[in-house]
Design an enzyme around this catalytic site. Structure first.
Site, PDB file in Angstrom:
ATOM      1  N   HIS A  93      -3.576   0.461   5.020  1.00 21.79           N
ATOM      2  CA  HIS A  93      -4.817   0.983   5.587  1.00 21.79           C
ATOM      3  C   HIS A  93      -5.175   0.297   6.902  1.00 21.79           C
ATOM      4  O   HIS A  93      -5.913   0.858   7.707  1.00 21.79           O
ATOM      5  CB  HIS A  93      -5.949   0.855   4.574  1.00 21.79           C
ATOM      6  CG  HIS A  93      -5.875   1.868   3.487  1.00 21.79           C
ATOM      7  ND1 HIS A  93      -6.998   2.417   2.901  1.00 21.79           N
ATOM      8  CD2 HIS A  93      -4.808   2.460   2.873  1.00 21.79           C
ATOM      9  CE1 HIS A  93      -6.625   3.287   1.973  1.00 21.79           C
ATOM     10  NE2 HIS A  93      -5.299   3.321   1.938  1.00 21.79           N
ATOM     11  N   HIS A  95       3.753   4.306  -3.535  1.00 21.94           N
ATOM     12  CA  HIS A  95       3.272   4.613  -4.880  1.00 21.94           C
ATOM     13  C   HIS A  95       4.264   4.207  -5.961  1.00 21.94           C
ATOM     14  O   HIS A  95       4.081   4.549  -7.128  1.00 21.94           O
ATOM     15  CB  HIS A  95       2.929   6.104  -4.984  1.00 21.94           C
ATOM     16  CG  HIS A  95       1.756   6.476  -4.135  1.00 21.94           C
ATOM     17  ND1 HIS A  95       1.296   7.774  -3.997  1.00 21.94           N
ATOM     18  CD2 HIS A  95       0.939   5.708  -3.357  1.00 21.94           C
ATOM     19  CE1 HIS A  95       0.255   7.783  -3.164  1.00 21.94           C
ATOM     20  NE2 HIS A  95       0.020   6.542  -2.773  1.00 21.94           N
TER      21      HIS A  95
END
Length: 732
Positions: free
Chosen positions: A97, A260
């Site tokens: 992020h 993920h």
């Protein structure tokens, strides 16, 4: 005098907060924001102007930092316990992020600067609970101090997180220097509510330069477009926003699946249990936000995205299990405890295959996001996903390279990377330039080459125009572009409208002839690059223009630029550097997203110019006759190609009255107030230096009778600054 009133909050005296009243921007919202040209001032930097981060980083024991980070990964803290006993997934999300705000259109966002520490990023809905990740890092930052920036530490933590869970990363380059204030130059969107999406028009066309689907998100909505759980529609959003971050389909699949492979999402309860974000939280929270009133507020009661899934049976170990889970089950839509859309294997399939993050006695079924299923149901993504699933080594290499690109894309050329883990391989997205492999020209050679350039028949205006065209592609945001590499002679730059391709080809042909003759005859293998010669031509032109005005100046010039080749140049990647407007050349395409004068400020900020530098460059380039198409707009002088302060003198002359002559009010005539005769024509960019109060104040300095010398000196200094913005080789 009225009695002082008691504050209901503090019981003390009510005080007026400086800067809290109605601001000029409140009164005049369309006012130009010149503050972006003075952000990151030395006055706001506590380290002082003598601080050299490259020097400090060279003293850092990187191996020791990495060991401390590895130890931290499994040192769960009671105040924020680690899922599965490992903070790795949290730090991967933090690093992702931090870097993931980067977008190609203007090069803004990204990990450089450590902007995640400041608003708005520190309070974005997509960054919920990353404040805890940074607080977990604080003891390490405190230990090593200024030898490692927050910006570098956040990315390094992501790398170490991956390595500590069994993944081999591609490398790490330090060199990101912290900023010390929020960056006001970045446009994050016009929405005034979190998760607003006014940024779309037509057939879901995303506004440029944005690279996220909603205000406060890094990329896409994990529940699907506008919360609609449609994996195929989600694939369209994914493809668009990842492309705007310079990622192709393979890199996109690798990043999503690789990221993920680890960790989980958090949606134990409704978001109504979360308190204000860090910037709105109470002072007692000490910069933390999203205080959670659900259960214990942490561990299995954590609320972040509102989605509650774990992707794989091995959430703290690198594996191909994401693809195995993705393709092994049929999926049905469900909702999290927080009410968010998510997917589970149909029926009871997969039950008990996934560990609980905090209770070793519990097991669960895996889950997927709508955006995860896009990798299976979009035909292009599905083909890539299956290839990665069947070839784990190929997938690992693709993820390693994509992660490295994600976390280093905004750092510019590899010469800026620091530390022992910088990969040897040159990557095309780093815009590589050949290393110097010959003796450089000296002062005597420079004088000789200047004389040959001036005798070549090329005009002053054309020499200056070409040098500016080469150098002004630079962007301080992601350190791309610039004169080094001479990419102005390559696709796509040689064909840009603003570069006047036919004129450019003629200039390059003449300069190449001078280059060839010099290199053929210079002793000792000495050579001059075309990149150096283009910049030197601008220097020679300015010196001659100053001489025409009765001044003798030497424009600073340092050789050492090299010439890139087409194979080192990704044309599609460079296409985003083409300017929609360049006020310095009085150039603007139709249908600009902002007024031309606002585009000028944006361009100046990307060129790392101050307001005075921008002002003096405009004035100088106008009298040097460097407008696109050789128009006379703003050329407020009867002595073009003579470096005078005429532009400012005539712009501020009250004997001239200006009126718009186009419906769009982008072109103006200046008439003699007494006779009505046309004196000049000018664009909005020209007239803003007489209209805007701050810019007029700057223009007045150069228009004064004692401003001529200062104008010459300041113009030369600002010009040299632009020509050298990309000379990172000089700081080695």
């Amino acid at each position: 005098m009225a009695d002082n009133k008691k504050s209901p909050e503090t019981g003390g005296i009510t005080m007026q907060i400086p800067g809290k009243g109605r601001t000029n921007r409140d009164w005049w919202p369309d006012q130009l924001n010149l503050k972006i040209l003075s952000q990151n001032s030395p006055l706001s930097n506590p380290l002082g102007q003598k601080f050299n981060y490259r020097v400090e980083f060279s003293k850092l024991d990187l191996a020791a930092v990495k060991q401390d980070l590895r130890d931290l990964m499994t040192s769960s803290q009671d105040w924020w316990p680690a899922d599965f006993g490992h903070y790795g997934p949290l730090f991967i999300r933090m690093a992702w992020h931090s870097a993931g705000t980067y977008r190609t259109f203007d090069g803004r966002g990204g990990a450089s600067g450590g902007e995640q520490r400041f608003p708005p990023l520190n309070s974005w809905p997509d960054n919920v609970n990353l404040d805890k990740a940074r607080r977990l890092l604080w003891p390490i930052k405190q230990k090593y101090g200024q030898k490692i920036s927050w910006a570098d530490l956040m990315i390094l933590a992501g790398n170490v997180a991956l390595e500590s869970m069994g993944f081999k990363t591609f490398g790490f380059g330090g060199g990101r220097e912290d900023v010390w204030e929020p960056q006001e130059d970045t446009y994050w969107g016009s929405e005034d509510t979190w998760l607003g999406d006014k940024r779309y028009s037509g057939d879901r066309e995303l506004e440029k330069p944005l690279a996220a689907v909603q205000m406060g998100l890094i990329y896409v909505n994990p529940e699907g477009p506008d919360g609609n759980p449609d994996p195929v529609a989600a694939a369209r959003d994914i493809r668009e926003v990842f492309a705007r971050m310079a990622m192709n389909d393979e890199e996109t699949v690798a990043l999503i699946a690789g990221g993920h492979a680890f960790g989980k999402t958090h949606g134990a309860g409704p978001a109504s249990h979360l308190g204000p974000e860090p910037e709105a939280a109470g002072i007692e929270e000490q910069g933390l936000g999203w205080k959670n009133s659900f259960g214990t507020g942490k561990g299995n009661d954590t609320i972040t995205s509102g989605i509650e899934i774990t992707w794989t049976p091995t959430p703290t170990k690198w594996s191909n299990n994401f693809f195995r889970v993705l393709f092994s089950y049929e999926w049905e839509l469900t909702k999290s405890p927080a009410g968010a859309y998510q997917w589970k294997p149909k029926g009871e399939a997969g039950a008990g295959t996934v560990p609980d993050p905090h209770d070793p006695k519990k097991r669960h079924a895996p889950g997927m996001l709508t955006t995860d299923l896009a990798l299976r149901f979009d035909p292009i993504y599905e083909k890539i996903s299956r290839r990665f699933y069947e070839n784990p080594e190929l997938f690992a290499d693709a993820f390693a390279r994509a992660w490295f690109k994600l976390t280093h894309r905004d750092m510019g050329p590899k010469t800026r990377y620091l530390g022992p883990e910088v990969p040897d391989e040159d990557l095309i997205w780093q815009d590589p330039i050949p290393a110097i492999n010959h003796p450089l020209i000296d002062d005597q050679d420079i004088a000789l080459l200047k004389s040959r350039i001036l005798a070549s028949g090329l005009s002053i205006s054309r020499l200056v125009y070409t040098a500016w065209a080469a150098a002004s592609t630079f962007r301080g945001s992601d350190k791309r572009g610039g004169a080094n590499g001479a990419r102005i002679r390559l696709d796509p730059q040689k064909n840009w409208e603003v570069n006047e391709p036919e004129e450019l080809a003629n200039v390059l042909k003449i300069l190449e002839g001078i280059q060839h003759e010099f290199n053929q005859n210079a002793p000792g293998g000495k050579r001059v690059s075309l990149a150096d010669l283009i910049v030197l031509g601008g220097c020679a032109g300015i010196e001659q223009a100053a001489k025409n005005a009765g001044y003798s100046v030497t424009v600073p010039f340092t050789p050492g630029r090299m010439d890139a080749v087409q194979e080192q140049t990704d044309a599609a990647s460079f296409a985003v550097l083409e300017p929609m407007a360049d006020g310095f050349r009085n150039y603007a395409k139709r249908h600009l997203p902002m007024k031309p004068e606002a585009m000028l400020i944006d361009k100046a900020q990307l060129l790392m110019l101050t307001a005075p530098e921008m002002t003096v460059l405009i004035g100088g380039m106008r009298v040097l006759n460097t407008n696109f198409g050789q128009t006379k707009h703003g050329v407020f002088t009867d002595k073009p190609e003579t470096l005078t302060n005429d532009y400012f003198v005539h712009l501020l002359d009250m004997g001239t009255e200006w009126t718009p002559v186009s419906e769009t009010e982008d072109l103006y005539e200046g008439r003699d107030r007494r006779t009505g005769e046309i004196r000049w024509t000018g664009t909005r960019v020209d007239l803003i230096f007489g209209s805007n109060s701050q810019l007029r104040a700057l223009a007045e300095v150069y228009a004064c009778s004692d401003g001529k010398d200062k104008f010459i000196q300041d113009f030369v200094a600002a010009w040299a600054k632009v020509m050298n913005l990309d000379r990172f080789d000089r700081i080695q």
